[in-house]
Write an enzyme that holds these catalytic residues in place. Structure first.
Site, PDB file in Angstrom:
ATOM      1  N   GLN A   1      -2.931 -12.486   7.438  1.00 58.87           N
ATOM      2  CA  GLN A   1      -3.024 -12.227   5.994  1.00 58.87           C
ATOM      3  C   GLN A   1      -2.318 -13.334   5.195  1.00 58.87           C
ATOM      4  O   GLN A   1      -2.831 -13.782   4.160  1.00 58.87           O
ATOM      5  CB  GLN A   1      -2.400 -10.869   5.679  1.00 58.87           C
ATOM      6  CG  GLN A   1      -2.352 -10.543   4.203  1.00 58.87           C
ATOM      7  CD  GLN A   1      -1.985  -9.095   3.952  1.00 58.87           C
ATOM      8  OE1 GLN A   1      -2.835  -8.232   3.909  1.00 58.87           O
ATOM      9  NE2 GLN A   1      -0.708  -8.824   3.798  1.00 58.87           N
TER      10      GLN A   1
ATOM     11  N   SER B   1       6.231  -0.519  10.459  1.00 55.04           N
ATOM     12  CA  SER B   1       4.910  -0.445   9.823  1.00 55.04           C
ATOM     13  C   SER B   1       4.690   0.976   9.320  1.00 55.04           C
ATOM     14  O   SER B   1       5.156   1.937   9.936  1.00 55.04           O
ATOM     15  CB  SER B   1       3.833  -0.786  10.861  1.00 55.04           C
ATOM     16  OG  SER B   1       2.571  -0.328  10.430  1.00 55.04           O
TER      17      SER B   1
ATOM     18  N   GLY C   1       4.825 -10.451   4.143  1.00 52.38           N
ATOM     19  CA  GLY C   1       5.576 -10.374   5.400  1.00 52.38           C
ATOM     20  C   GLY C   1       4.862 -11.111   6.520  1.00 52.38           C
ATOM     21  O   GLY C   1       3.634 -11.090   6.608  1.00 52.38           O
TER      22      GLY C   1
ATOM     23  N   GLU D   1      11.644  -0.464   5.366  1.00 47.11           N
ATOM     24  CA  GLU D   1      12.576  -1.607   5.283  1.00 47.11           C
ATOM     25  C   GLU D   1      11.853  -2.953   5.188  1.00 47.11           C
ATOM     26  O   GLU D   1      12.376  -3.893   4.585  1.00 47.11           O
ATOM     27  CB  GLU D   1      13.530  -1.619   6.484  1.00 47.11           C
ATOM     28  CG  GLU D   1      14.722  -0.690   6.323  1.00 47.11           C
ATOM     29  CD  GLU D   1      15.612  -1.021   5.107  1.00 47.11           C
ATOM     30  OE1 GLU D   1      15.871  -2.215   4.868  1.00 47.11           O
ATOM     31  OE2 GLU D   1      16.017  -0.095   4.402  1.00 47.11           O
TER      32      GLU D   1
ATOM     33  N   HIS E   1       9.076  -3.584   3.555  1.00 46.23           N
ATOM     34  CA  HIS E   1       8.745  -3.759   2.135  1.00 46.23           C
ATOM     35  C   HIS E   1      10.018  -4.041   1.319  1.00 46.23           C
ATOM     36  O   HIS E   1      10.028  -4.904   0.441  1.00 46.23           O
ATOM     37  CB  HIS E   1       8.112  -2.477   1.571  1.00 46.23           C
ATOM     38  CG  HIS E   1       6.820  -2.087   2.225  1.00 46.23           C
ATOM     39  ND1 HIS E   1       6.660  -0.898   2.893  1.00 46.23           N
ATOM     40  CD2 HIS E   1       5.626  -2.716   2.283  1.00 46.23           C
ATOM     41  CE1 HIS E   1       5.414  -0.806   3.338  1.00 46.23           C
ATOM     42  NE2 HIS E   1       4.762  -1.893   2.988  1.00 46.23           N
TER      43      HIS E   1
ATOM     44  N   MET F   1       0.845  -1.211   0.000  1.00 45.04           N
ATOM     45  CA  MET F   1       0.000   0.000   0.000  1.00 45.04           C
ATOM     46  C   MET F   1       0.874   1.252   0.000  1.00 45.04           C
ATOM     47  O   MET F   1       0.420   2.336   0.384  1.00 45.04           O
ATOM     48  CB  MET F   1      -0.930  -0.008   1.210  1.00 45.04           C
ATOM     49  CG  MET F   1      -1.899  -1.198   1.182  1.00 45.04           C
ATOM     50  SD  MET F   1      -3.434  -0.909   2.047  1.00 45.04           S
ATOM     51  CE  MET F   1      -2.851  -0.690   3.697  1.00 45.04           C
ATOM     52  N   GLY F   2       2.130   1.100  -0.417  1.00 42.59           N
ATOM     53  CA  GLY F   2       3.018   2.270  -0.483  1.00 42.59           C
ATOM     54  C   GLY F   2       3.522   2.663   0.896  1.00 42.59           C
ATOM     55  O   GLY F   2       3.485   1.863   1.830  1.00 42.59           O
TER      56      GLY F   2
HETATM   57  P1  AMP Z   1       1.359  -3.034   3.488  1.00 46.73           P
HETATM   58  O1  AMP Z   1       1.930  -1.988   2.599  1.00 46.73           O
HETATM   59  O2  AMP Z   1       1.318  -2.646   4.924  1.00 46.73           O
HETATM   60  O3  AMP Z   1       0.061  -3.591   2.966  1.00 46.73           O
HETATM   61  O4  AMP Z   1       2.382  -4.247   3.449  1.00 46.73           O
HETATM   62  C1  AMP Z   1       2.778  -4.844   2.238  1.00 46.73           C
HETATM   63  C2  AMP Z   1       3.540  -6.107   2.542  1.00 46.73           C
HETATM   64  O5  AMP Z   1       4.681  -5.784   3.342  1.00 46.73           O
HETATM   65  C3  AMP Z   1       2.713  -7.126   3.355  1.00 46.73           C
HETATM   66  O6  AMP Z   1       2.985  -8.427   2.879  1.00 46.73           O
HETATM   67  C4  AMP Z   1       3.234  -6.926   4.752  1.00 46.73           C
HETATM   68  O7  AMP Z   1       3.118  -8.084   5.558  1.00 46.73           O
HETATM   69  C5  AMP Z   1       4.691  -6.609   4.477  1.00 46.73           C
HETATM   70  N1  AMP Z   1       5.291  -5.912   5.619  1.00 46.73           N
HETATM   71  C6  AMP Z   1       4.861  -4.766   6.199  1.00 46.73           C
HETATM   72  N2  AMP Z   1       5.638  -4.453   7.260  1.00 46.73           N
HETATM   73  C7  AMP Z   1       6.556  -5.448   7.367  1.00 46.73           C
HETATM   74  C8  AMP Z   1       7.631  -5.722   8.263  1.00 46.73           C
HETATM   75  N3  AMP Z   1       7.930  -4.926   9.284  1.00 46.73           N
HETATM   76  N4  AMP Z   1       8.365  -6.839   8.068  1.00 46.73           N
HETATM   77  C9  AMP Z   1       8.084  -7.683   7.042  1.00 46.73           C
HETATM   78  N5  AMP Z   1       7.096  -7.485   6.167  1.00 46.73           N
HETATM   79  C10 AMP Z   1       6.338  -6.382   6.315  1.00 46.73           C
END
Ligand code: AMP
Length: 300
Positions: A153, A185, A147, A35, A37, A30-31
Site C-alpha cells: 500500500q 491489526s 504503516g 497501537e 494507528h 478504517m477505524g
Molecule cells: P487500516 O485501518 O487497517 O486501513 O490501517 C490504517 C493505517 O494504519 C495504514 O496506513 C496501516 O498501514 C496502518 N497500520 C495498521 N496496522 C499497523 C501496525 N501494526 N503498525 C503500523 N501501522 C499500522
C-alpha cells in the site's frame, strides 16, 4: 476535537487550519483503532499543527467475498482514543457521503497493484487509490501517514500521489507488534482469545520473517533458499494456509533472485478465518572490496 461526517464540513475545518498557517497532517484509517494507528497519530501530532484522522471502512477496496459487512467497528472507543491523543479533526463519513448514487469515477493503477496482495485481491488497490485520491482532495494534507505493515500500500500510494501530482508528503512508520511479534491489526480480532490455536499460530508470519533476516545476516543471498525456509515454517504451523511468500524489490515489487541490495520479504497467510499480512526489509551484508583496491593485493 471536532467530529464531522460531511465532506463540506471536513473541508471547512482543514481550510480554516490552513488559513491560520497551520500545517495539516492526515492519518487515514478504517477505524477499530489500535497501537499501530495511534503510533501514526502521535507522529502526525509531533510533525504537524493540525491532525486529521479519518475513520471510514471503504467499500470499494473489499472484494465481493471479503469482510466488508463484518469488518470490526468500534466508533465510541475510536473517538475516545482520538480525543485522548488530542486529534484536531475526526472525519467519519458514511458510504453514501463518499459514494452517492450518482458516483462514477475510479482511480486505476497499473503494474504495482497486480503483484503480491493484488493477485489475491483484484481491485483492492484501485479501491484504495480511489478513496485516498478523494480523501486527499477533501483534507488537502501537507503530510499523510501510513504503516509499513501494509508495505505494498505504501508503494502504491507513493505512485498514486506522484502520478496524479497530489501535493502531499507520504511518511511511512515502522510496524507496531505484539510482544510475541505478531503485527497488530484490526483483523487480529478474528483470531479469538489470546490462547486460541489461531492466535498462537499467527506468530508464524513473524517467525518466518525473522528466519529470513537471520539467513541474510549469515550471508545467504538466494531468495529461493530463504523462501524455502519461510514456506516451511508456515506449512509446519497448524491452521494456516499460505497465500504468498515473496522477496521483492522495495520500489518495483518485482521478484528478486539474489539479495544484493535491500529487498522486502512479504507474506500473506490465512490463519483460521483471518488473512494476515506482514513484511520485513532484508539488508544484505556489505561485500568486502576485492582485487586491485585491496592494499595487500597491490603489486609491490
Ligand atoms: P487500516 O485501518 O487497517 O486501513 O490501517 C490504517 C493505517 O494504519 C495504514 O496506513 C496501516 O498501514 C496502518 N497500520 C495498521 N496496522 C499497523 C501496525 N501494526 N503498525 C503500523 N501501522 C499500522
Amino acid at each position: 476535537m471536532e467530529l464531522v461526517s460531511a465532506v463540506a464540513e471536513a473541508r471547512k475545518h482543514t481550510e480554516l487550519a490552513r488559513k491560520a498557517d497551520k500545517s495539516v497532517g492526515f492519518v487515514p484509517t478504517m477505524g477499530a483503532l489500535h497501537e499501530g494507528h495511534l503510533n501514526l497519530i502521535r507522529a502526525c501530532k509531533r510533525e504537524t499543527w493540525f491532525t486529521t484522522v479519518s475513520l471510514f471502512v471503504n467499500p470499494t477496496q473489499f472484494g465481493p467475498t471479503e469482510d466488508y459487512r463484518s469488518y470490526p467497528s468500534t466508533l465510541e472507543d475510536d473517538l475516545d482514543a482520538c480525543s485522548k491523543e488530542k486529534v484536531d479533526l475526526v472525519f467519519a463519513p458514511t458510504a453514501a457521503e463518499m459514494y452517492p448514487d450518482s458516483y462514477g469515477t475510479y482511480v486505476i493503477q497499473e503494474r504495482l497493484t497486480e503483484r503480491l496482495c493484488g493477485k489475491a485481491r483484484p481491485g483492492h488497490f484501485n479501491g484504495v487509490c480511489t478513496v485516498l485520491a478523494k480523501l486527499f482532495n477533501i483534507i488537502r494534507p501537507d503530510i499523510a501517514y501510513f504503516g509499513q505493515k501494509d508495505y505494498q500500500q505504501t508503494v502504491v500510494v507513493r505512485r498514486l500521489v506522484a502520478d496524479l501530482n497530489i501535493p502531499v508528503e507520504i511518511r511511512v512508520l515502522p510496524t507496531v507488534r505484539e510482544p510475541d511479534g505478531l503485527a497488530i491489526s484490526s483483523r487480529n480480532r478474528y483470531l479469538g482469545a489470546p490462547n486460541s490455536q489461531e492466535r498462537q499460530a499467527a506468530t508464524c508470519l513473524y517467525r518466518a520473517l525473522q528466519r529470513a533476516e537471520e539467513m541474510v545476516a549469515q550471508g545467504e543471498m538466494s531468495s529461493a533458499a530463504i523462501l524455502h525456509e519461510m514456506t516451511r515454517i508456515i506449512s509446519e504451523t497448524p491452521r494456516t494456509r499460505l497465500d504468498y511468500a515473496a522477496i521483492v524489490d522495495p520500489d518495483t515489487l518485482e521478484d528478486v533472485e539474489k539479495i544484493r541490495t535491500t529487498a522486502v520479504a512479504a507474506l500473506a497467510v490465512h490463519v483460521g478465518p483471518a488473512r494476515l499480512i506482514d513484511n520485513t526489509l532484508l539488508n544484505p551484508r556489505p561485500v568486502p572490496a576485492e582485487g586491485p583496491f585491496r592494499k595487500e593485493t597491490q603489486p609491490a
